[in-house]
Design an enzyme around this catalytic site. Sequence first.
Site, PDB file in Angstrom:
ATOM      1  CG  HIS A  19      -2.092   0.911   1.040  1.00  0.00           C
ATOM      2  ND1 HIS A  19      -2.011   2.255   1.302  1.00  0.00           N
ATOM      3  CD2 HIS A  19      -3.331   0.680   0.567  1.00  0.00           C
ATOM      4  CE1 HIS A  19      -3.182   2.796   1.008  1.00  0.00           C
ATOM      5  NE2 HIS A  19      -4.002   1.873   0.562  1.00  0.00           N
ATOM      6  CG  ASP A  73      -9.009  -3.692  -2.760  1.00  0.00           C
ATOM      7  OD1 ASP A  73     -10.165  -3.712  -2.303  1.00  0.00           O
ATOM      8  OD2 ASP A  73      -8.509  -2.713  -3.318  1.00  0.00           O
TER       9      ASP A  73
HETATM   10  N1  CMC Z   1       4.182  -7.479  -5.188  1.00  0.00           N
HETATM   11  C1  CMC Z   1       5.525  -7.514  -5.323  1.00  0.00           C
HETATM   12  N2  CMC Z   1       6.326  -6.465  -5.075  1.00  0.00           N
HETATM   13  C2  CMC Z   1       5.752  -5.313  -4.680  1.00  0.00           C
HETATM   14  C3  CMC Z   1       4.365  -5.214  -4.523  1.00  0.00           C
HETATM   15  C4  CMC Z   1       3.559  -6.351  -4.788  1.00  0.00           C
HETATM   16  N3  CMC Z   1       2.234  -6.294  -4.648  1.00  0.00           N
HETATM   17  N4  CMC Z   1       4.043  -3.952  -4.121  1.00  0.00           N
HETATM   18  C5  CMC Z   1       5.211  -3.292  -4.034  1.00  0.00           C
HETATM   19  N5  CMC Z   1       6.253  -4.123  -4.365  1.00  0.00           N
HETATM   20  C6  CMC Z   1       7.687  -3.792  -4.316  1.00  0.00           C
HETATM   21  C7  CMC Z   1       8.115  -2.955  -5.503  1.00  0.00           C
HETATM   22  O1  CMC Z   1       8.542  -3.738  -6.580  1.00  0.00           O
HETATM   23  C8  CMC Z   1       9.210  -2.116  -4.899  1.00  0.00           C
HETATM   24  O2  CMC Z   1      10.357  -2.926  -4.794  1.00  0.00           O
HETATM   25  P1  CMC Z   1      11.843  -2.274  -4.958  1.00  0.00           P
HETATM   26  O3  CMC Z   1      11.947  -1.302  -3.801  1.00  0.00           O
HETATM   27  O4  CMC Z   1      12.769  -3.424  -4.877  1.00  0.00           O
HETATM   28  O5  CMC Z   1      11.831  -1.597  -6.294  1.00  0.00           O
HETATM   29  C9  CMC Z   1       8.741  -1.861  -3.467  1.00  0.00           C
HETATM   30  O6  CMC Z   1       7.880  -2.981  -3.151  1.00  0.00           O
HETATM   31  C10 CMC Z   1       7.950  -0.567  -3.287  1.00  0.00           C
HETATM   32  O7  CMC Z   1       6.856  -0.569  -4.192  1.00  0.00           O
HETATM   33  P2  CMC Z   1       6.283   0.704  -4.930  1.00  0.00           P
HETATM   34  O8  CMC Z   1       5.632   0.269  -6.216  1.00  0.00           O
HETATM   35  O9  CMC Z   1       7.351   1.759  -5.005  1.00  0.00           O
HETATM   36  O10 CMC Z   1       5.208   1.177  -3.897  1.00  0.00           O
HETATM   37  P3  CMC Z   1       4.046   2.191  -4.209  1.00  0.00           P
HETATM   38  O11 CMC Z   1       3.735   2.849  -2.906  1.00  0.00           O
HETATM   39  O12 CMC Z   1       4.355   3.049  -5.368  1.00  0.00           O
HETATM   40  O13 CMC Z   1       2.852   1.222  -4.662  1.00  0.00           O
HETATM   41  C11 CMC Z   1       0.948  -0.166  -4.643  1.00  0.00           C
HETATM   42  C12 CMC Z   1       1.793   0.846  -3.849  1.00  0.00           C
HETATM   43  C13 CMC Z   1      -0.343  -0.453  -3.849  1.00  0.00           C
HETATM   44  C14 CMC Z   1       0.552   0.416  -6.005  1.00  0.00           C
HETATM   45  C15 CMC Z   1       1.771  -1.491  -4.837  1.00  0.00           C
HETATM   46  O14 CMC Z   1       2.109  -2.030  -3.579  1.00  0.00           O
HETATM   47  C16 CMC Z   1       1.038  -2.521  -5.695  1.00  0.00           C
HETATM   48  O15 CMC Z   1       1.130  -2.475  -6.921  1.00  0.00           O
HETATM   49  N6  CMC Z   1       0.266  -3.465  -5.030  1.00  0.00           N
HETATM   50  C17 CMC Z   1      -0.538  -4.402  -5.775  1.00  0.00           C
HETATM   51  C18 CMC Z   1      -1.842  -3.733  -6.201  1.00  0.00           C
HETATM   52  C19 CMC Z   1      -2.827  -3.548  -5.056  1.00  0.00           C
HETATM   53  O16 CMC Z   1      -3.045  -4.439  -4.259  1.00  0.00           O
HETATM   54  N7  CMC Z   1      -3.442  -2.336  -5.000  1.00  0.00           N
HETATM   55  C20 CMC Z   1      -4.500  -2.050  -4.033  1.00  0.00           C
HETATM   56  C21 CMC Z   1      -4.115  -0.985  -3.060  1.00  0.00           C
HETATM   57  S1  CMC Z   1      -5.314  -0.936  -1.700  1.00  0.00           S
HETATM   58  C22 CMC Z   1      -6.742  -0.326  -2.399  1.00  0.00           C
HETATM   59  C23 CMC Z   1      -6.685   1.129  -2.656  1.00  0.00           C
HETATM   60  O17 CMC Z   1      -6.676   1.897  -1.681  1.00  0.00           O
HETATM   61  O18 CMC Z   1      -6.629   1.493  -3.840  1.00  0.00           O
END
Ligand code: CMC
Length: 428
Positions: A307, A364
């Site tokens: 998240h 989710d």
């Molecule tokens: N699976 C594998 N790796 C992940 C995941 C995941 N679900 N989420 C983040 N990472 C890794 C990412 O690759 C990165 O690694 P590194 O530092 O080595 O490059 C690190 O964790 C940080 O991730 P980020 O993408 O920079 O984090 P963010 O804050 O930009 O993204 C997120 C947050 C929710 C978009 C992401 O965690 C994600 O894509 N999760 C899966 C989709 C999901 O479940 N979304 C629903 C969110 S809750 C409902 C809502 O409020 O919308």
Amino acid sequence: MADTAQLIIDGKTYEIPVITGSEGENALDISSLRAQTGYVTLDIGYKNTGATKSAITFLDGEKGILRYRGYPIEQLAEQSEFLEVAYLLIFGKLPSKEEYDEFKTAVTMHTLVHEDTRVIFDGFPTNSHPMGVLSSLVSSLTAFYPKSIDPGRTPDQINRTIVRLLAKIPTIAAWAYKGEMGHPLNYPRNDLDYCSNFLYMMFSLPTTKYEIDPVLVDAMNKLLILHADHEQNCSTSTVRIVGSSHTSLYTAIAAGINALWGPLHGGANQAVIEMLEAIREDGGDIQKYVKKAQDKNDPFRLMGFGHRVYKNFDPRAKIIKKAADDVLSKLGVDDPCLDIAKELEEIALKDPYFVDRNLYPNVDFYSGIIYRAMGIPTEMFTVMFALGRLPGWIAQWKEMRENQEPIGRPRQIYTGETERDYVPISKR
Ligand code: CMC
């Protein structure tokens, strides 16, 4: 805490005002930075940018706290009704009994949609995704209520639009599902409460008597409350920024619905179930998918994990996990996807990749499992999220307009070509 911070650029010191929120959050107010220094700030994805001052929702991602207007999410999910929470978010206080009765009656009396909507509706192919249908039909409400387009709307007109949105979106959402199924549409029933009416419109068929199950009503009420607001997330920021151009509330909400649809936001609940099904069909090798999620050359991510703001636990996930267990045991559902989900959660929570990055199951991860147990088809999951998030979007839009916020218009750092001369096509 000092009320200014100092910024030194090329040896010159600038005083930057410090703003402190009611929960002690500090921010640097850089609104006059460019005028003072010629610099802008760069923060791609707004990871560290406060876009507004808001009195609606407080969340602390490190401590796993979420409160609507000061009330803890745990208490609201356990004790209140969704429309009561909607009133709280939109009008800033819990309603008295009289206020709540009046509000509920107003919402109940506006559940019908204009009969001409059926003509638009019939134009969609039967397999249309319900989110596309929902956002299109919400935009179309401007045609049925043209006064809503007037930027000089009175508070009375705005309140009517708010009531219409809360009342009609469940009808449109249920119709979007019926359209996708090729089933006859059900008209709303004003003798039913908000959630019961929605379940009736979704599941009742002319061939069989539909009994409304209180377990489903309770689960839906909880899920809607848990999704009702989440401060400045992608769809809410979209609603605020679209609304900041003084467009109508209907179009701002339609924009929010479109923003929510993506798999990184509200579309994640659908993506979770699709992922669990894919793992099951692939033989149930969970380790393989945990490895895939860690592979930087593989675009696969564990949907429902991680998240942007919760870096400890998602308090909504804690409540919903328990609700998922309750609903499944009360309904006697035995879902192989749930077993995979539990195992996946266990493995990922111990895996150093997920532990080091603070990646926990989010709301989710579990909401899709409950919706599935309720008989709601996967493509409707994000629509359910939209029904829940609606009062939050409305509250945030209202706050933005009442505070007379300026039109949203971020800056950029240009990285393209510098000036060059046009070359006629014959010479290229
Ligand atoms: N699976 C594998 N790796 C992940 C995941 C995941 N679900 N989420 C983040 N990472 C890794 C990412 O690759 C990165 O690694 P590194 O530092 O080595 O490059 C690190 O964790 C940080 O991730 P980020 O993408 O920079 O984090 P963010 O804050 O930009 O993204 C997120 C947050 C929710 C978009 C992401 O965690 C994600 O894509 N999760 C899966 C989709 C999901 O479940 N979304 C629903 C969110 S809750 C409902 C809502 O409020 O919308």
